[in-house]
Write a protein that holds these residues in place. Structure first.
Motif, PDB file in Angstrom:
ATOM      1  N   HIS A  15       0.857  -1.194   0.000  1.00 25.00           N
ATOM      2  CA  HIS A  15       0.000   0.000   0.000  1.00 25.00           C
ATOM      3  C   HIS A  15       0.887   1.237   0.000  1.00 25.00           C
ATOM      4  O   HIS A  15       1.352   1.686   1.047  1.00 25.00           O
ATOM      5  CB  HIS A  15      -0.897  -0.028   1.249  1.00 25.00           C
ATOM      6  CG  HIS A  15      -2.092   0.859   1.168  1.00 25.00           C
ATOM      7  ND1 HIS A  15      -2.739   1.316   2.301  1.00 25.00           N
ATOM      8  CD2 HIS A  15      -2.774   1.372   0.113  1.00 25.00           C
ATOM      9  CE1 HIS A  15      -3.764   2.058   1.930  1.00 25.00           C
ATOM     10  NE2 HIS A  15      -3.801   2.110   0.617  1.00 25.00           N
ATOM     11  N   GLU A 123      -9.110   3.718   3.945  1.00 21.34           N
ATOM     12  CA  GLU A 123      -7.673   3.717   3.665  1.00 21.34           C
ATOM     13  C   GLU A 123      -6.900   2.948   4.730  1.00 21.34           C
ATOM     14  O   GLU A 123      -5.852   2.365   4.447  1.00 21.34           O
ATOM     15  CB  GLU A 123      -7.154   5.153   3.557  1.00 21.34           C
ATOM     16  CG  GLU A 123      -7.608   5.895   2.312  1.00 21.34           C
ATOM     17  CD  GLU A 123      -6.977   5.362   1.031  1.00 21.34           C
ATOM     18  OE1 GLU A 123      -6.076   4.508   1.103  1.00 21.34           O
ATOM     19  OE2 GLU A 123      -7.382   5.802  -0.053  1.00 21.34           O
ATOM     20  N   ASN A 127      -5.603  -2.048   4.490  1.00 18.98           N
ATOM     21  CA  ASN A 127      -4.354  -2.701   4.877  1.00 18.98           C
ATOM     22  C   ASN A 127      -4.598  -4.075   5.473  1.00 18.98           C
ATOM     23  O   ASN A 127      -3.811  -5.009   5.266  1.00 18.98           O
ATOM     24  CB  ASN A 127      -3.593  -1.839   5.887  1.00 18.98           C
ATOM     25  CG  ASN A 127      -3.010  -0.589   5.278  1.00 18.98           C
ATOM     26  OD1 ASN A 127      -2.058  -0.638   4.516  1.00 18.98           O
ATOM     27  ND2 ASN A 127      -3.604   0.561   5.602  1.00 18.98           N
ATOM     28  N   TRP A 136      -0.705  -4.703  -5.417  1.00 19.99           N
ATOM     29  CA  TRP A 136       0.183  -3.604  -5.019  1.00 19.99           C
ATOM     30  C   TRP A 136      -0.506  -2.317  -5.429  1.00 19.99           C
ATOM     31  O   TRP A 136      -0.658  -2.016  -6.610  1.00 19.99           O
ATOM     32  CB  TRP A 136       1.536  -3.754  -5.722  1.00 19.99           C
ATOM     33  CG  TRP A 136       2.608  -2.819  -5.235  1.00 19.99           C
ATOM     34  CD1 TRP A 136       2.463  -1.704  -4.472  1.00 19.99           C
ATOM     35  CD2 TRP A 136       4.015  -2.947  -5.492  1.00 19.99           C
ATOM     36  NE1 TRP A 136       3.679  -1.126  -4.226  1.00 19.99           N
ATOM     37  CE2 TRP A 136       4.642  -1.862  -4.841  1.00 19.99           C
ATOM     38  CE3 TRP A 136       4.792  -3.866  -6.212  1.00 19.99           C
ATOM     39  CZ2 TRP A 136       6.024  -1.672  -4.893  1.00 19.99           C
ATOM     40  CZ3 TRP A 136       6.161  -3.679  -6.265  1.00 19.99           C
ATOM     41  CH2 TRP A 136       6.776  -2.595  -5.610  1.00 19.99           C
ATOM     42  N   GLY A 137      -0.953  -1.564  -4.441  1.00 17.53           N
ATOM     43  CA  GLY A 137      -1.658  -0.334  -4.712  1.00 17.53           C
ATOM     44  C   GLY A 137      -0.751   0.879  -4.612  1.00 17.53           C
ATOM     45  O   GLY A 137       0.029   1.011  -3.672  1.00 17.53           O
ATOM     46  N   CYS A 139      -1.556   4.676  -4.367  1.00 14.75           N
ATOM     47  CA  CYS A 139      -2.666   5.611  -4.185  1.00 14.75           C
ATOM     48  C   CYS A 139      -2.205   7.029  -4.472  1.00 14.75           C
ATOM     49  O   CYS A 139      -1.208   7.487  -3.904  1.00 14.75           O
ATOM     50  CB  CYS A 139      -3.222   5.514  -2.771  1.00 14.75           C
ATOM     51  SG  CYS A 139      -4.012   3.932  -2.412  1.00 14.75           S
ATOM     52  N   HIS A 158      -0.551   4.681   4.698  1.00 16.61           N
ATOM     53  CA  HIS A 158       0.219   3.989   3.663  1.00 16.61           C
ATOM     54  C   HIS A 158       1.619   3.673   4.185  1.00 16.61           C
ATOM     55  O   HIS A 158       2.277   4.537   4.763  1.00 16.61           O
ATOM     56  CB  HIS A 158       0.301   4.844   2.398  1.00 16.61           C
ATOM     57  CG  HIS A 158      -1.018   5.029   1.723  1.00 16.61           C
ATOM     58  ND1 HIS A 158      -1.981   5.883   2.218  1.00 16.61           N
ATOM     59  CD2 HIS A 158      -1.537   4.455   0.606  1.00 16.61           C
ATOM     60  CE1 HIS A 158      -3.050   5.832   1.430  1.00 16.61           C
ATOM     61  NE2 HIS A 158      -2.804   4.974   0.453  1.00 16.61           N
TER      62      HIS A 158
END
Length: 320
Positions: A15, A123, A127, A136-137, A139, A158
């Protein structure tokens, strides 16, 4: 800039956050990120607004593994649905033999602080909800457009920061459960007014359901939204009777623009900030545990208040 798959170890969730102030600045980070994934045999999803989405697609060329998904199809009105949407994208691509799915996403936080809160929670929750999923982000947070509170949310939720200079651990990352517990439960002014319905010790569940339905049918607004709220109230009331302790109490309020219902019980409470963002027993719905998960999908806002006197669930649905 990016490690190889072998260096990354098992393809579990990552993240990352990119803070940017223009489409060009975002593309300078996102294009190498997606290219690295394609070179490693991964798939890519772009779910951000134009012009950045078009810039990324053009830079990556005509590759069938790159999918542009309209932002509203992922970041829908209800946060559990967004988690489900991302999981389905991952399932689709891994079923095709892809090692991992890389996603460049841009959360739609909404227009008001009340709407922001649902996506601030998201958000952090993602996780945990995506922990074992091979994705696999990256953002994208636009520092020129987002208010400071939401930029701070990005920095707290993140694990890594990515820029044109590379990827590095985020020193401001906060454990998701701790971050969720820090978020405030907003005041609801309607709760200081006379309720449409007040039940102080609910024991007759069928009678309670009928009484709530009778009040809701008197309101003006979307019938679908009111029916969804009624179902959510049923689920939460049943949970309180089944799993909580007496007395089970219910309050229902309404104004021209929203309906609010608070269901409380005197039980031991529930100290689980992730509750309701997926079925309690995973994909096997035969074991139950769907109540809070359904409520989060059926209502605009769900607030869980776990206090010394028991548990309260507050459900809010907009009428317009």
């Amino acid at each position: 800039m990016h490690a190889s798959p072998d260096q990354l170890g098992p393809a579990t969730f990552r993240h990352d956050l990119v803070l940017h102030s223009s489409a060009e600045e975002l593309a300078a980070v996102a294009v190498p990120f997606l290219r690295a994934g394609l070179e490693a045999g991964e798939a890519a999803v772009i779910t951000i607004n134009d012009p950045a989405a078009a810039m990324l697609r053009d830079a990556l060329g005509d590759d069938e593994r790159v999918h542009v998904v309209p932002r509203q199809e992922v970041y829908r009105a209800r946060t559990p649905t967004a988690i489900t949407a991302v999981r389905r994208l991952v399932e689709r691509e891994t079923a095709r033999g892809r090692h991992r799915l890389r996603v460049v996403g841009e959360t739609d936080f909404g227009r008001t602080p009340r709407e922001w809160l649902e996506w601030q929670r998201y958000e952090a929750v993602v996780n945990e909800a995506m922990r074992s999923w091979p994705s696999w982000g990256l953002c994208a947070f636009d520092v020129e457009e987002l208010p400071p509170e939401l930029v701070e949310c990005g920095l707290r939720t993140h694990t890594h920061l990515v820029s044109a200079d590379g990827r590095r651990p985020n020193p401001l990352f906060t454990e998701p459960a701790d971050y969720l517990r820090e978020l405030p439960v907003p005041d609801e002014p309607l709760e200081s007014t006379e309720p449409l319905l007040q039940v102080d010790d609910a024991k007759d569940f069928a009678g309670l359901r009928h009484a709530v339905g009778a009040r809701l049918t008197q309101l003006h607004g979307s019938r679908d939204a009111l029916e969804d709220l009624h179902l959510a109230i049923d689920e939460m009331s049943a949970n309180a009777v089944r799993h909580g302790g007496p007395p089970v109490q219910l309050r229902l309020w309404a104004s021209a623009d929203r309906v609010v219902c608070r269901i409380s019980d005197g039980g031991a409470g529930m100290d689980d900030p992730f509750a309701g963002y997926g079925p309690a027993h995973g994909d096997d719905l035969s074991h139950g545990g769907m109540g809070l998960w359904l409520a989060r999908q059926l209502c605009d806002h769900v607030d869980v208040v776990d206090g010394p006197d028991g548990l309260s669930i507050r459900l809010t649905t907009r009428l317009r």
